[in-house]
Motif scaffolding. Structure first.
Motif, PDB file in Angstrom:
ATOM      1  N   CYS A  79       0.807  -1.076   0.081  1.00 25.99           N
ATOM      2  CA  CYS A  79       0.004  -0.100  -0.168  1.00 25.99           C
ATOM      3  C   CYS A  79       0.940   1.269   0.117  1.00 25.99           C
ATOM      4  O   CYS A  79       1.806   1.334   0.757  1.00 25.99           O
TER       5      CYS A  79
ATOM      6  N   TYR B  83       0.496   4.231   1.013  1.00 24.17           N
ATOM      7  CA  TYR B  83       0.474   5.069   2.208  1.00 24.17           C
ATOM      8  C   TYR B  83       1.284   4.119   3.298  1.00 24.17           C
ATOM      9  O   TYR B  83       2.115   4.952   3.876  1.00 24.17           O
ATOM     10  N   TYR B  84       0.994   2.902   3.395  1.00 26.71           N
ATOM     11  CA  TYR B  84       1.925   2.034   4.383  1.00 26.71           C
ATOM     12  C   TYR B  84       3.381   2.067   4.094  1.00 26.71           C
ATOM     13  O   TYR B  84       4.367   2.287   4.859  1.00 26.71           O
TER      14      TYR B  84
ATOM     15  N   CYS C 284      -0.983   4.575   9.998  1.00 30.07           N
ATOM     16  CA  CYS C 284      -2.133   4.241   9.192  1.00 30.07           C
ATOM     17  C   CYS C 284      -2.717   2.899  10.234  1.00 30.07           C
ATOM     18  O   CYS C 284      -1.589   2.499  11.258  1.00 30.07           O
ATOM     19  N   VAL C 285      -3.858   2.439  10.044  1.00 35.25           N
ATOM     20  CA  VAL C 285      -4.063   1.144  10.905  1.00 35.25           C
ATOM     21  C   VAL C 285      -3.037   0.076  10.824  1.00 35.25           C
ATOM     22  O   VAL C 285      -2.838  -0.420  11.902  1.00 35.25           O
ATOM     23  N   ARG C 286      -2.422  -0.074   9.755  1.00 38.52           N
ATOM     24  CA  ARG C 286      -1.774  -1.259   9.751  1.00 38.52           C
ATOM     25  C   ARG C 286      -0.272  -1.062  10.577  1.00 38.52           C
ATOM     26  O   ARG C 286       0.471  -1.971  11.008  1.00 38.52           O
TER      27      ARG C 286
ATOM     28  N   CYS D 226      -7.492   4.187   8.528  1.00 41.33           N
ATOM     29  CA  CYS D 226      -6.820   3.901   7.222  1.00 41.33           C
ATOM     30  C   CYS D 226      -6.908   5.054   6.030  1.00 41.33           C
ATOM     31  O   CYS D 226      -8.098   5.694   5.742  1.00 41.33           O
ATOM     32  N   LEU D 227      -5.919   5.496   5.371  1.00 35.82           N
ATOM     33  CA  LEU D 227      -6.096   6.582   4.369  1.00 35.82           C
ATOM     34  C   LEU D 227      -6.236   6.234   2.949  1.00 35.82           C
ATOM     35  O   LEU D 227      -6.588   7.011   2.479  1.00 35.82           O
ATOM     36  N   ALA D 228      -6.201   4.845   2.838  1.00 39.13           N
ATOM     37  CA  ALA D 228      -6.515   4.699   1.424  1.00 39.13           C
ATOM     38  C   ALA D 228      -8.062   4.368   1.287  1.00 39.13           C
ATOM     39  O   ALA D 228      -8.307   4.823   0.007  1.00 39.13           O
TER      40      ALA D 228
ATOM     41  N   CYS E 289      -8.137  -2.787   6.922  1.00 41.56           N
ATOM     42  CA  CYS E 289      -6.829  -2.328   6.001  1.00 41.56           C
ATOM     43  C   CYS E 289      -7.408  -2.902   4.799  1.00 41.56           C
ATOM     44  O   CYS E 289      -7.901  -4.060   4.423  1.00 41.56           O
ATOM     45  N   ILE E 290      -7.113  -2.254   3.555  1.00 43.04           N
ATOM     46  CA  ILE E 290      -7.225  -3.006   2.212  1.00 43.04           C
ATOM     47  C   ILE E 290      -6.064  -3.153   1.378  1.00 43.04           C
ATOM     48  O   ILE E 290      -6.084  -3.201   0.249  1.00 43.04           O
ATOM     49  N   ALA E 291      -4.852  -3.199   2.165  1.00 45.30           N
ATOM     50  CA  ALA E 291      -3.482  -3.301   1.221  1.00 45.30           C
ATOM     51  C   ALA E 291      -3.477  -4.730   0.660  1.00 45.30           C
ATOM     52  O   ALA E 291      -3.951  -5.862   1.250  1.00 45.30           O
TER      53      ALA E 291
HETATM   54  S1  SF4 Z   1      -4.722   0.303   3.352  1.00 38.83           S
HETATM   55 FE1  SF4 Z   1      -5.266   1.759   4.875  1.00 38.83          FE
HETATM   56  S2  SF4 Z   1      -4.461   0.601   6.933  1.00 38.83           S
HETATM   57 FE2  SF4 Z   1      -4.034  -0.701   5.139  1.00 38.83          FE
HETATM   58  S3  SF4 Z   1      -1.848  -0.262   4.853  1.00 38.83           S
HETATM   59 FE3  SF4 Z   1      -2.942   1.146   3.608  1.00 38.83          FE
HETATM   60  S4  SF4 Z   1      -3.429   3.091   4.449  1.00 38.83           S
HETATM   61 FE4  SF4 Z   1      -2.561   1.418   5.971  1.00 38.83          FE
END
Ligand code: SF4
Ligand SMILES: Cc1cc2nc3c(=O)[nH]c(=O)nc-3n(C[C@H](O)[C@H](O)[C@H](O)COP(=O)(O)OP(=O)(O)OC[C@H]3O[C@@H](n4cnc5c(N)ncnc54)[C@H](O)[C@@H]3O)c2cc1C
Length: 328
Positions: free
Chosen positions: A121, A123-124, A136-138, A144-146, A163-165
């Motif tokens: 992801c 953002y991660y 983020c959550v992870r 979660c920013l995504a 999480c949706i990574a």
């Molecule tokens: S999907 Fe959201 S929670 Fe998962 S790694 Fe990306 S930003 Fe973080």
């Protein structure tokens, strides 16, 4: 990157003991994923030690016997892609390895590292040094920013723990389709039970002191066929937008057994059970393959910017099945 101890293990037991000694230690194979994680300061706790597995003898063999294929954890993707044994009997796996990353990455990347890599992801994985940490959550944060942001490469089958990574591995769907077993220093894990984004910031069920020592793939039999397809923005080097592997046997022109797995579409590799159930007993034709693609995506819940993945994945499922038909 924070300082850490670098230990060169000479046996799996020694590596496991070192993992036990340090609360925050990681094993390293080729390092092509791990070094990026360290540089980008991905983890809440910086590792005290990195334990090199490449110094352990005997973990880099490719062997075939009457049960099937046995790959040592340290076998590189290049060797799998170029192995006549793998290409002849498990072409779906050879193709998945061939399509991973670039030649340099395949030369250093190991099969164990490929299935144990962290989910993707942007953002991660945002580089810490560019503008600070995105919690983020992870990463232990609250949001979660995504989901509200740019999720064009993310899950189309919903979230796991908010999480949706996606799981980005190319060889994982091939190993799922081929019903592989993952061997560790503690147990043998069926590949269907190996991936577990449900555990949070890890992608597998491995415990802290657990090390993958090898992977076994059953013999597909004379009627066995397998194939792999990947769609990525750049052909030369890129993670999959969507990839797919299928393994099947035909009996009198009809499908006797079939396993299909997509990746890049969910937090874990996504087995297409509805498509498999539909195909059992059907002749393999463009029509049945297309219907399998429809069924594989029946439960998709795409977000605003990743709806494109749904027709893409349907087509990849159908085309991967048709690739199996082309095999003699
Ligand atoms: S999907 Fe959201 S929670 Fe998962 S790694 Fe990306 S930003 Fe973080
Ligand atoms: C630019 C770039 C492009 C990439 N493209 C792709 C791609 O197209 N497809 C793809 O699938 N991957 C891709 N990758 C990811 C990665 O390079 C590969 O997945 C590679 O196979 C990882 O193997 P490795 O041996 O280098 O893993 P490492 O980096 O050594 O390890 C990865 C993870 O697995 C763990 N691990 C390693 N070995 C073991 C073991 N034996 N037991 C338990 N845990 C273990 C490590 O602790 C670490 O968490 C890419 C990476 C980069 C940097």
């Amino acid at each position: 990157m924070k300082r850490f101890k670098h230990l060169e293990a000479t046996s799996v037991d020694e590596a496991a003991a070192a993992l036990q000694q340090y609360d925050s230690a990681h094993v390293i194979g080729g390092g092509s994923d791990l070094m990026g994680c360290l540089k980008d300061n991905l983890w809440m706790e910086s590792p005290e030690a990195i334990i090199n597995l490449k110094t352990i003898p005997g973990l880099d063999g490719i062997r075939q016997d009457e049960d099937g294929l046995h790959l040592g954890a340290l076998v590189t993707l290049t060797r799998i892609a170029e192995s006549d044994v793998v290409r002849n009997t498990w072409p779906g796996l050879a193709e998945a390895a061939r399509k991973t990353g670039s030649p340099l990455l395949r030369n250093i990347g190991t099969i164990a590292g490929n299935i144990c890599q962290q989910n993707r992801c942007w953002y991660y994985r945002y580089p810490d040094k560019l503008g600070g940490r995105i919690d983020c959550v992870r990463k232990g944060g609250k949001r979660c920013l995504a989901v509200p942001g740019d999720h064009r490469y993310h899950s189309i089958f919903g979230a796991v723990k908010k999480c949706i990574a996606v799981n980005p591995s190319d060889t994982a769907p091939a190993l799922v389709a081929l019903d592989a077993l993952v061997e560790t220093n503690k147990r043998t894990i069926p590949i269907d039970e190996f991936f577990s984004a449900e555990r949070g910031a890890v992608s597998t069920v491995l415990e802290h002191e657990e090390i993958v020592t090898g992977i076994s793939v059953p013999h597909p039999g004379a009627a066995g066929r397998s194939a792999f397809r990947k769609i990525a923005l750049r052909q030369s080097i890129d993670f999959a937008l969507v990839n797919c592997a299928a393994a099947l046997t035909l009996d009198n022109g009809k499908i006797a057994t079939v396993r299909i797995c997509l990746n890049g579409v969910h937090n874990n590799p996504y087995r297409c059970i509805e498509a498999e159930e539909y195909l059992a007993g059907q002749p393999l034709t463009r029509e049945s393959a297309t219907q399998a693609g429809e069924l594989a995506l029946a439960k998709a819940k795409p977000l605003l910017f990743n709806t494109y993945k749904v027709p893409m994945a349907k087509a990849v499922v159908a085309d991967t099945l048709m690739d199996c038909l082309k095999q003699a």
